[in-house]
Design an enzyme around this catalytic site. Structure first.
Site, PDB file in Angstrom:
ATOM      1  N   ASP A 191      41.539   8.920  24.378  1.00  0.00           N
ATOM      2  CA  ASP A 191      42.107   7.575  24.479  1.00  0.00           C
ATOM      3  C   ASP A 191      41.124   6.508  23.992  1.00  0.00           C
ATOM      4  OD1 ASP A 191      44.061   8.945  25.849  1.00  0.00           O
ATOM      5  OD2 ASP A 191      44.074   7.578  27.567  1.00  0.00           O
TER       6      ASP A 191
ATOM      7  N   TYR B 223      45.815   3.099  31.992  1.00  0.00           N
ATOM      8  CA  TYR B 223      45.628   3.333  33.434  1.00  0.00           C
ATOM      9  C   TYR B 223      46.713   4.230  34.032  1.00  0.00           C
ATOM     10  CZ  TYR B 223      43.226  -0.968  32.191  1.00  0.00           C
ATOM     11  OH  TYR B 223      42.496  -1.910  31.522  1.00  0.00           O
TER      12      TYR B 223
ATOM     13  N   HIS C 202      37.917  10.199  26.433  1.00  0.00           N
ATOM     14  CA  HIS C 202      37.888   8.949  25.664  1.00  0.00           C
ATOM     15  C   HIS C 202      36.905   9.094  24.503  1.00  0.00           C
ATOM     16  CE1 HIS C 202      39.411   7.869  29.623  1.00  0.00           C
ATOM     17  NE2 HIS C 202      40.016   6.839  29.045  1.00  0.00           N
TER      18      HIS C 202
HETATM   19 NI    NI Z   1      42.933   3.739  27.933  1.00  0.00          NI
END
Ligand code: NI
Length: 202
Positions: A14, A106, A155
């Site tokens: 992400d 989130y 991430h």
């Molecule tokens: Ni994010």
């Protein structure tokens, strides 16, 4: 690819594209490992060649909104604008390209989010890489959490995560997992349905 018969797992990244995404793609290409990227629209123009390379390498790419807001705090129209702007940025980098799923930032979404017309892709394994910033902790959490059908959240904006990826890939494969993209795991997905893994949706 038959994830009904094989033990599949999807690694997902992400909040990119960013300065470490190209290095991550080098690793994924070298290891022939598919992954799924959830893109931030406002970051795409500065990394359009990286985004195009993700596509060329066969990575799945999905929408992670234009500016990473909590969608539940936005109106339906504002939510749609977040998705549409990201799609426009993506199409500028990958002509004709479409982002066909959404990961709400989130993991926060509501009925308006479900009405955007995209499958919502959540996760069942959270490495908390953004918080631990440790390749060894991220690796341990990914491996400890992975089950057949898992979606693993990481991430690509944190260099420690990129450092962890070669070991994560090797050790998942050593445990008998086949790495797949999210659409190989769950199919195209139903618009408005939230998917947490191959076997869990709502
Ligand atoms: Ni994010």
């Amino acid at each position: 690819m038959d994830c009904a018969a094989q033990k599949c797992v999807a690694i997902t990244f992400d909040d990119g594209p960013g300065p470490y995404t190209a290095k991550l793609l080098d690793i994924l290409e070298q290891k022939k490992a598919p992954a799924t990227f959830f893109l931030i629209g406002k970051s795409i123009p500065a990394y359009s060649t990286v985004v195009a390379r993700q596509r060329t390498l066969g990575m799945q790419q999905c929408n992670h909104t234009q500016t990473h807001p909590n969608l539940k705090q936005l109106s339906a129209a504002q939510q749609k604008a977040q998705i549409d702007q990201t799609q426009q940025q993506y199409a500028a980098a990958v002509p004709g390209g479409t982002l066909s799923c959404l990961r709400p930032p989130y993991g926060s979404f509501n009925a308006d989010t479900r009405s955007l017309g995209l499958p919502l892709i959540l996760w069942d394994v959270d490495t908390e890489d953004w918080k631990n910033k440790s390749a060894s902790v991220t690796t341990q959490r990914a491996l400890a959490g992975a089950k057949g059908g898992s979606i693993i959240l990481m991430h690509d904006i944190d260099p420690s995560t990129v450092d962890a990826v070669p070991g994560i890939i090797d050790q998942l494969r050593a445990k008998g997992f086949t790495l797949v993209t999210v659409d190989q795991l769950i199919g195209a997905g139903q618009p408005g349905t939230a998917y947490f893994s191959q076997h869990q949706s709502s």
